[in-house]
Design an enzyme around this catalytic site. Structure first.
Site, short mmCIF file in Angstrom:
data_model
loop_
_atom_site.label_atom_id
_atom_site.label_comp_id
_atom_site.label_asym_id
_atom_site.label_seq_id
_atom_site.Cartn_x
_atom_site.Cartn_y
_atom_site.Cartn_z
N ASP A 288 0.86 -1.17 0.00
CA ASP A 288 0.00 0.00 0.00
C ASP A 288 0.90 1.22 0.00
O ASP A 288 2.13 1.12 0.21
CB ASP A 288 -0.90 0.01 1.24
N ARG A 289 0.30 2.36 -0.25
CA ARG A 289 1.03 3.61 -0.12
C ARG A 289 0.85 4.12 1.31
O ARG A 289 -0.10 3.76 1.99
CB ARG A 289 0.51 4.63 -1.13
N HIS B 253 -4.95 3.44 1.26
CA HIS B 253 -6.23 2.93 0.75
C HIS B 253 -6.09 2.46 -0.70
O HIS B 253 -7.05 2.51 -1.46
CB HIS B 253 -7.33 3.99 0.89
N HIS B 254 -4.90 1.97 -1.05
CA HIS B 254 -4.65 1.44 -2.39
C HIS B 254 -4.04 0.04 -2.28
O HIS B 254 -3.04 -0.26 -2.93
CB HIS B 254 -3.70 2.36 -3.17
N ALA B 255 -4.63 -0.80 -1.48
CA ALA B 255 -4.08 -2.15 -1.28
C ALA B 255 -3.93 -2.88 -2.61
O ALA B 255 -4.80 -2.82 -3.48
CB ALA B 255 -5.00 -2.95 -0.35
#
Length: 641
Positions: free
Chosen positions: A378-379, A567-569
């Site tokens: 993720d970020r 929130h970019h899994a």
């Protein structure tokens, strides 16, 4: 429904599965699309507005009609995890919003549509030895899917004039791309893109000051550095910027048209209307497992019913026991598109995954693939939140609520109904693209400013966001992260139970250099430098988050380790080289050791690409459609016999 006549079954209607199902149906194939949720936009007036009004994207993440609530661990160590102010003790984790509805997470995302850098695609090409992943080849997919509405069309009068001027400029610069007037944009695709109207910010002098200050700081940071190009206003989707990696001020492209959200949902519904004989959409269908004959995927099993998955806030206790169990077969392929959490879960429940984990839950092993669920990435994001001396006139009179719930007249909603105003944007006013360190080959920070209080995701955050109209957040997003230590694993052998999700942030991860943390610290320092100017002008009253107590890099590192979110899994079924035992997929999205089975979603990447994941997923969905259609031809190169 007759479940006997499908060539392809696509599981999941989000950024990967939605466009893929539509593209295959348009190509003449019989496609069944299975979506575990309903179409929340069509279920009620509230659901429609939650979906359509861009400014409501925060509210929509907490709207029970479409939300799936995962609770994840950033750290396995309890002491570390409980330092996060967003930790929910009753759920033993941090809230991670997802969506169970037609369109998947594109139904509640912030609609930011920014393509990855060329280096992201070239990495996959080099890793796999497959030149079709090279950036020069991948550009076509964004051009194919985009319907750009914020630059002139090349075939319009304004477009021709702009193209002539652009070409002259390129010739004078000695560049060889002067014939390409569109510079990587597409104008006939299924996804409209626009920019938030920057004139909205001009209503408020304080906001204007923020914008101008951002430009000055971005320029000042690399003044005199001959190797870095600085832009005062750049389009991150211009192909020249993907290649040259400039830094500067960006007005972020959004998937919005006429003030309304756009995404795979609209594409699917249009395709269903145009090709009703080819596309079948089955809602409220929770896939439980893939059906195999030996190692060939021949179909799926699913439960037919609403609110069956335990991440659904409206889940019905015992509902799965009474749900109708269905089996459906595909004559060609099954394609899993459930995302970074659900796709590895479906594979493991079906016998594809680490042998020891499958046997622990009594699941018969079809293929021992140790990489399934591993490599979760993720970020990292953090917010720097300030209190301004007075409310923003930009927000005066805005309720940021559904009309019925607000109980008051909202002139901003009336503007949205006419296709204008700030409700037709995601609320982010400006973006800054920069390097955390001048030595980096590509920028790795995307810093965007938005009026409101946003320190990450926690239950109730959406109502806190705009409660005070004098708060402003700079959200710092760290791209190109190094940590790959996260993991998705099973809690049980029940398809209705959500999986265990552990990201292993920072000190628990495998970023031995500590570059991820150092980069985020640099981002916070950069934002504080910008805010310092505004504070000296009397515009900013004080810093609320992290707060004045975090006055050293050491203290900032502690704050970031405690409070960062993502929130970019992605990356849990990675594409990789044949020699990599943890590579779940080959370069054509095929699950290793199987036939007739692919994965097409955010889980396929070996490293998380770009700044925002959705555009990259759209692009690989287009690429997968090409690969699948090629393999459907008996003599196609790369087709399995």
């Amino acid at each position: 429904m007759d479940y006997s006549d499908f060539e392809y079954i696509v599981v999941g209607s989000g950024a990967g599965g939605g466009p893929l199902a539509a593209n295959l149906a348009k190509s003449g194939f019989k496609v069944l699309l299975l979506e575990a949720g309903s179409d929340s936009c069509a279920d009620s007036e509230a659901g429609r507005l939650m979906y359509e009004v861009p400014i409501f994207h925060g509210l929509s993440t907490e709207y029970p009609g479409c939300s799936w609530n995962f609770f994840v661990r950033h750290y396995s160590d309890d002491a570390l995890q409980k330092r996060d102010s967003k930790f929910v003790a009753a759920k033993d984790g941090v809230w991670y919003p997802r969506a169970g509805t037609l369109g998947g997470c594109t139904a509640h995302n912030a609609m930011i549509t920014v393509v990855p850098q060329d280096s992201d695609w070239n990495y996959i090409a080099q890793l796999t030895g497959d030149s079709s992943w090279a950036a020069d080849h991948m550009h076509q997919y964004f051009e194919r899917l985009e319907d750009c509405r914020y630059v002139p069309r090349p075939d319009s009068v304004h477009g021709v004039a702009a193209g002539v001027l652009s070409s002259l400029g390129e010739i004078l610069k000695g560049n060889d791309d002067w014939r390409d007037w569109s510079h990587g944009h597409g104008f006939n695709g299924w996804l409209p893109t626009t920019e938030a109207d920057p004139k909205l910010a001009l209503k408020d002098p304080a906001v204007v000051a923020i914008l101008l200050n951002g430009v000055k700081e971005a320029l000042r940071e690399h003044a005199g550095n001959p190797f870095v190009r600085i832009e005062t206003r750049l389009d991150p989707n211009d192909s020249r910027n993907r290649q040259n990696s400039p830094e500067g001020l960006a007005f972020t492209p959004l998937a919005v048209a006429g003030g309304k959200r756009q995404g795979p949902r609209e594409y699917l519904l249009r395709t269903k209307q145009q090709y009703p004989q080819n596309l079948t959409i089955q809602l409220n269908a929770l896939t439980t497992k893939i059906l195999f004959e030996k190692n060939r995927a021949i179909g799926v099993e699913f439960l037919e019913g609403s609110h069956l998955y335990d991440a659904d806030p409206q889940v019905v206790s015992g509902g799965a026991a009474s749900a109708s169990k269905q089996q459906v077969r595909a004559s060609r392929e099954v394609i899993i598109c459930g995302g970074a959490f659900n796709s590895p879960q479906i594979l493991m429940l079906s016998g594809i995954g680490p042998r020891a984990e499958l046997e622990q839950f009594g699941i018969p092993v079809v293929v021992d693939l140790p990489g399934v669920g591993r490599n979760l990435q993720d970020r990292y994001e953090v917010g720097v939140i300030s209190e301004f001396a007075r409310p923003f006139s930009l927000l005066e009179g805005a309720t940021f609520q559904l009309p019925a719930a607000s109980g008051a007249a909202d002139p901003f909603f009336a503007e949205w109904q006419k296709g204008t105003g700030i409700y037709g944007s995601n609320g982010a006013i400006i973006g800054i693209i920069r390097r955390s360190n001048p030595s980096k080959s590509d920028p790795d920070l995307y810093i965007f400013g938005l009026p409101g209080y946003f320190k990450g995701y926690f239950p109730g955050y959406s109502t806190e966001f705009e409660r005070y109209h004098n708060h402003f957040t700079w959200a710092i997003l760290k791209a190109h992260t190094n940590n790959t230590a996260g993991r998705v694993s099973l809690r049980s052998n029940k398809a209705t139970d959500s999986p265990k999700i552990e990201f292993h942030y920072f000190q628990e991860g495998n970023d031995a250099s500590g570059d991820d943390l150092t980069s985020v610290v640099a981002g916070v320092r950069f934002v504080r430098d910008m805010n310092g100017r505004l504070q000296r002008l009397g515009l900013i009253k004080s810093e609320l988050v992290p707060g004045p107590g975090y006055d050293s890099d050491e203290k900032l590192r502690g704050f970031i380790q405690n409070e960062a979110w993502g929130h970019h899994a992605s990356c849990t079924n990675k594409i990789g080289a044949d020699s990599d035992s943890y590579a779940v997929l080959d370069s054509r999205f095929r699950v290793r050791g199987t036939q007739g089975l692919r994965v097409v979603d955010a889980s396929v990447f070996p490293k998380i690409p770009g700044y925002f994941i959705v555009s990259a997923v759209y692009m690989i969905s287009e690429k997968a459609a090409d690969a699948i259609k090629e393999d459907a031809r008996p003599t196609a190169a790369g087709a399995r016999q």
